[in-house]
Each structure stands twice: as C-alpha cells, then as structure tokens.
Design an enzyme around this catalytic site. Sequence first.
Site, PDB file in Angstrom:
ATOM      1  N   CYS A 130       0.820  -1.209   0.000  1.00  0.00           N
ATOM      2  CA  CYS A 130       0.000   0.000   0.000  1.00  0.00           C
ATOM      3  C   CYS A 130       0.857   1.263   0.000  1.00  0.00           C
ATOM      4  CB  CYS A 130      -0.941   0.008   1.202  1.00  0.00           C
ATOM      5  SG  CYS A 130      -0.090  -0.016   2.801  1.00  0.00           S
ATOM      6  N   ASN A 131       2.123   1.151   0.413  1.00  0.00           N
ATOM      7  CA  ASN A 131       2.997   2.322   0.509  1.00  0.00           C
ATOM      8  C   ASN A 131       4.047   2.415  -0.587  1.00  0.00           C
ATOM      9  OD1 ASN A 131       1.781   3.356   2.782  1.00  0.00           O
ATOM     10  ND2 ASN A 131       3.144   2.297   4.195  1.00  0.00           N
ATOM     11  N   ARG A 132       4.224   1.372  -1.375  1.00  0.00           N
ATOM     12  CA  ARG A 132       5.296   1.391  -2.373  1.00  0.00           C
ATOM     13  C   ARG A 132       5.024   0.394  -3.489  1.00  0.00           C
ATOM     14  NH1 ARG A 132       9.725   1.689   0.158  1.00  0.00           N
ATOM     15  NH2 ARG A 132       8.787   2.030   2.203  1.00  0.00           N
ATOM     16  N   SER A 189       9.751   2.943   5.970  1.00  0.00           N
ATOM     17  CA  SER A 189       8.295   2.869   6.054  1.00  0.00           C
ATOM     18  C   SER A 189       7.708   4.190   6.518  1.00  0.00           C
ATOM     19  CB  SER A 189       7.871   1.772   7.030  1.00  0.00           C
ATOM     20  OG  SER A 189       8.275   0.510   6.572  1.00  0.00           O
ATOM     21  N   GLY A 273      -8.521  -9.433   6.349  1.00  0.00           N
ATOM     22  CA  GLY A 273      -7.158  -9.924   6.171  1.00  0.00           C
ATOM     23  C   GLY A 273      -6.216  -9.439   7.263  1.00  0.00           C
ATOM     24  N   MET A 275      -4.368  -6.670   7.484  1.00  0.00           N
ATOM     25  CA  MET A 275      -4.537  -5.264   7.875  1.00  0.00           C
ATOM     26  C   MET A 275      -5.720  -5.117   8.824  1.00  0.00           C
ATOM     27  SD  MET A 275      -2.213  -3.404   6.176  1.00  0.00           S
ATOM     28  CE  MET A 275      -2.711  -1.824   5.559  1.00  0.00           C
TER      29      MET A 275
END
Length: 523
Positions: A130-132, A189, A273, A275
């Site tokens: 989700c971040n990269r 992160s 899931g 998260m």
Amino acid sequence: MQTMQRCQGRCATGRIGGLVPAVTPAAQRGLPQRGLQATAVVNAVTNSTTKLPASHLESSKKALEQLKQQAVNRYAGDNKSSIIAIGLTIHNAPVELREKLAVPEAEWPRAIEELCQFPHIEEAAVLSTCNRMELYVVGLSWHRGVREVEEWLSRTSGVPLEELRPYLFLLRDRDATHHLMRVSGGLDSLVMGEGQILAQVRQVYKVGQNCPGFGRHLNGLFKQAITAGKRVRAETSISTGSVSVSSAAVELAQLKLPTHNWADAKVCIIGAGKMSTLLVKHLQSKGCKEVTVLNRSLPRAQALAEEFPEVKFNIHLMPDLMACVEASDVIFAASGSEELLILKDDVAKMSAPSEVVGSKRRFVDISVPRNIAPQINELEHAIVYNVDDLKEVVAANKEGRAQAAAEAEVLIREEQRAFEAWRDSLETVPTIKALRSKAEAIRAAEFEKAVSRLGDGLSKKQLKAVEELSKGIVNKLLHGPMTALRCDGTDPDAVGQTLSNMEALERMFQLSQVDVTQMAGKQ
C-alpha cells in the site's frame, strides 16, 4: 527520505526526470561503459529539451571524468551485471499514482516473466504494497535495463512515461541494495519500524522461489534483506509499541473524533485480512469494544472474530455493505479489492451521523488501490482519509525512534557488506572457467602433438595413460591458483584478497582474451 536524498547525491538525480543517473563509486569497477558512451550520455543531457538543474549536469560530468580516469579490469568489468531498484513510494508519489502501478501478489510471477523477456534484464522481483511499488532487476546493461523497466511500468500502468518519471526513484548496485535493507528493516516505512513490511519482503522471496526470473543475485539479496530486517527488530527497540499502517490509521481516526473516544463511535471494517486483524488489535487497545466486519467470505471473518474474544463482532457479507456503512460513524477500508466499493452517490443517499461524532461519517481507506471514492470529500457530512494522510500521525513516531534508527543503520551496513562480499565472490567464477579452459586447450594441443610424433606405435592403453598423465600435471599446477580464487563470500577481507588474486591471474594468463564458449565447443 534519506535514501532518496542519498540517491540525489550519488546519482545524477534521485528521479528519472529524463536523465540517466551517474555512476556511484562503488559500482564503477563493474561498468561496461567507456568514455565515448559516457560522453554521449552527457551530450544527450545537455541537448535535451528538458531543463535540468545545474547540479545534475555537474554530476554527469564528474561521472564522465571518473570513467575516463578509471583503470577498469576489462575481463571482469564487462561481464558484471547491475542491480537496479526503480519505483515509487509514499514518500514521493501520491496514492492516485501508486494505485495505478500496484501489482497484486497473484500477478508477481507474470510481472517477473514479462520483465525477464526484455533483452537486457536477467532477473526481476516485485515488491508492491500500500505504501510502495518497487521493482528490483539485474540488468546486463545499466542504461538499457532502466529503459526497458520504464517501458514496462508505463505500458502496464497506462501512465505516459513523461508523467511517471518525475515520481520515480532510481538506485543502482550499492544504493539499491542498501535501500532494500532499509525497507526490510522498516526504516523507509511511513510508520518507522512497522513489522508488516518484513513479512512482505519475505513474501517476495517466497514467491520468487517458483519463478525462473528470480535468479541467483536477487535470491541472495532478498535473503540478506530478510536477515537484516530480523536483526533490526531483534537487536534494536525500533519495533516497540504500536507501529504499523493500521495502528496509525486507528490513531488518526481517534484524533479526528470530537470526543477522541471510541465508545462514542460505531466502527465498521471492510475486509478480514492481515490489515484488518491489526486494525482490530489496535482498536481494542484504544478501548473499542464492538466492531462490524464485512467480508466476501464468512469463514475468514469468523476466524478474525475468534482471535479477539473480548471484542463484540457483527459479521456481514458484502451485499450488506451500504446498510452497514450507513449504520457506522467510522469506516476502515482494508480489503484486497481492486475496484472502488463506496462511491459518492452511495454516501449522498445516507442519513448524517449523530452530533456526538460531529455529524460527519469518517472513512479511513488504507487499501491500495483505494476502495473508497475520494469525491466523497465533496459531501457535507462525510470525509475520506487515505494512507497519505497518515503522515500527520507518524511524524512524532519518527522522532521518538531516532536513536533506534541510528542503531539499525549500523546493522544494515553490516548485512549489506556481507551481501556485497558474497556477490563479489561470484566474480571469480568466470575467471575459474577461463583459466581451466585455457589450461585444457594447451594440454589438449600438446597431447595431440605428442601423439602425432609417436606415430601408431602406442596402444590405446598407453595413449590413455599419457593423456591421464597430462591431465594430472595440469590439475596439480592449477590447484594453487584455483584455491586462491575460491571463497565462501562470508568474510569481506578474504573476498578482497580473492579479487586481487583474480586480477593478477587474469593479467598473467591473459584471460581477457579467452573465449570460454568457443573453447568448450572445441572440447
């Protein structure tokens, strides 16, 4: 961000704004380029219609001078591939762009196969979260390899290259390996020290085991990165406390509630899931006693409920989505859906939440691609937050972990050095092959001469004895040099000595002129 800034110093630019980055000193020994090619690069930059900062041009000129002055070992240099890291992260690219480039885990093998079909890419790996969205490739040619990866990114995402380049980071060899070590350690992160990224790096390695394109170099790199990530968390305090995207999402939502109290808000989570599991964990720690969970399948949602017996779960399937959203004040989206699940028109029809929560329905979307339409922000009684909005929460987190981050950097450098020593040890393999091939060619030629002089007077048994004698002499003579070329790669100092031995043998035996393939064919 430190990694990106470091790239800007060592490369001509940390982004691919029309410029091929300059070469880092650590990577120069393995460069196949020559002064003429480097001149072409600088000329191309100078003549480009894109106006570039003076510092970029200056970096390229310095790289040219370094190439001209460097005495490159031609035999080893021309055959050494480059490890390239290219992609975009939450630090330098908005979620609107990241979601277009996101590659689901199920598609990683296909992406690796497609990348390795390019003529200058030997190996490939995909790290998409989700971040990269980052690609790691081993390229036969640095410049052509980068160009081929750019082409693939633009084609698969549908984003024109000129729009994509300003947001891309590009790293090579030592910078690329250091970046992956930092990523695995949680230092790059959004929430410093978060543990989920290590699991994601480990998953890249696991998926790669069944992909031919995930070759020896990347296999070794990701294995070392996993070791680095484990050491950072075991030997520093960087992961103590609540550190994850999910925990930051919970903190952000609580910060935005007028009473800052979860007892006053009805909570809904879309997805069941990893998260979502972390969301429930942190909601419980903040005093939330009841949540509504929506998922495509019932068993997974029930398994989630069983993990938290102290929390009351209201489980629903996706057909009940709109009814559950309307009944909730805070909605977290953490599903694996690649489509928008909640649109502006859907929310516009819903009644406003109670005054206790400020008459606003708050959506926190930590999915990439996003699940909640950003246009919902145009409505009076609703507001949407996405992963980019979490920066507000994590700023204090980074300050508090500065000391642990410094300690982690030391560990990462150690693991990086170990990987580089292992990779350098691989350089001796072509030298070993070339030395054996040359010795065998000489032995075979001299044996044929001796046989022709002796005529037909020798029996087959005698001929075999003579040939075995010649092979034995060669093997005895090669034993010392071969031993000097072998090391396991764990001791950097030993690797350095081995590489010195390799260069000396290449000069003495003129191995740069040996065509191993041709000799093998003759044999």
